[in-house]
Design a protein around this motif. Sequence first.
Motif, short mmCIF file in Angstrom:
data_model
loop_
_atom_site.label_atom_id
_atom_site.label_comp_id
_atom_site.label_asym_id
_atom_site.label_seq_id
_atom_site.Cartn_x
_atom_site.Cartn_y
_atom_site.Cartn_z
N VAL A 25 0.84 -1.20 0.00
CA VAL A 25 0.00 0.00 0.00
C VAL A 25 0.88 1.26 0.00
N ALA A 26 1.94 1.26 0.80
CA ALA A 26 2.84 2.41 0.84
C ALA A 26 3.52 2.61 -0.52
N SER A 29 1.13 4.17 -2.85
CA SER A 29 0.73 5.53 -2.48
C SER A 29 1.61 6.58 -3.15
N ASP A 32 0.36 6.95 -9.24
CA ASP A 32 -1.04 6.77 -9.65
C ASP A 32 -1.34 5.30 -9.91
N TYR A 62 -9.73 -1.31 -1.46
CA TYR A 62 -8.55 -0.47 -1.25
C TYR A 62 -7.64 -0.42 -2.48
N SER A 79 -3.32 -0.06 -8.50
CA SER A 79 -3.41 1.31 -8.00
C SER A 79 -4.26 1.34 -6.75
N LEU A 80 -3.98 2.31 -5.89
CA LEU A 80 -4.80 2.49 -4.70
C LEU A 80 -6.07 3.24 -5.08
N GLY A 84 -8.45 3.37 -0.29
CA GLY A 84 -7.16 2.82 0.11
C GLY A 84 -6.20 3.90 0.56
N ARG A 85 -6.19 5.02 -0.15
CA ARG A 85 -5.32 6.14 0.23
C ARG A 85 -5.74 6.71 1.58
N ARG A 86 -7.04 6.83 1.78
CA ARG A 86 -7.54 7.35 3.07
C ARG A 86 -7.21 6.38 4.20
N LEU A 88 -4.73 4.30 4.37
CA LEU A 88 -3.30 4.39 4.66
C LEU A 88 -3.01 5.65 5.47
N ALA A 89 -3.57 6.78 5.09
CA ALA A 89 -3.32 8.03 5.81
C ALA A 89 -3.77 7.91 7.27
#
Length: 119
Positions: A25-26, A29, A32, A62, A79-80, A84-86, A88-89
Amino acid sequence: MTATPVPDEPAIDPAINHPTRLAVVAFLSACDEAEFAAVRGGCQVSDSMLSKIASALEAIGYLAVRKGYVGKRPRTWLSLTPAGRRALALHIAALQGIAATALRAGAEAGEAPPGAGDS
């Protein structure tokens, strides 16, 4: 399967808490979209491990998987998703909160943080 709801505030996400899933995931991130082989190499995992991780993260919403061709060779891109980006954040924010709490507790106990006084 349905998408996993992403919490509104920082929380450890069990779907990405495992180090290998977190690495994938990282890695994603930072871009794109990435070709499967690039993610595999960047995260130093096997094809089968990345395939399992991608399937699991896609099932909860995700990660998006796109298949196509480059010339006559089949390719897969990962791609996230925004979810998925949220996730991870919020996961990173929760980890940072844990670290900050530990540092405060150490300071209150009179302990120097790691690396302090090394000269």
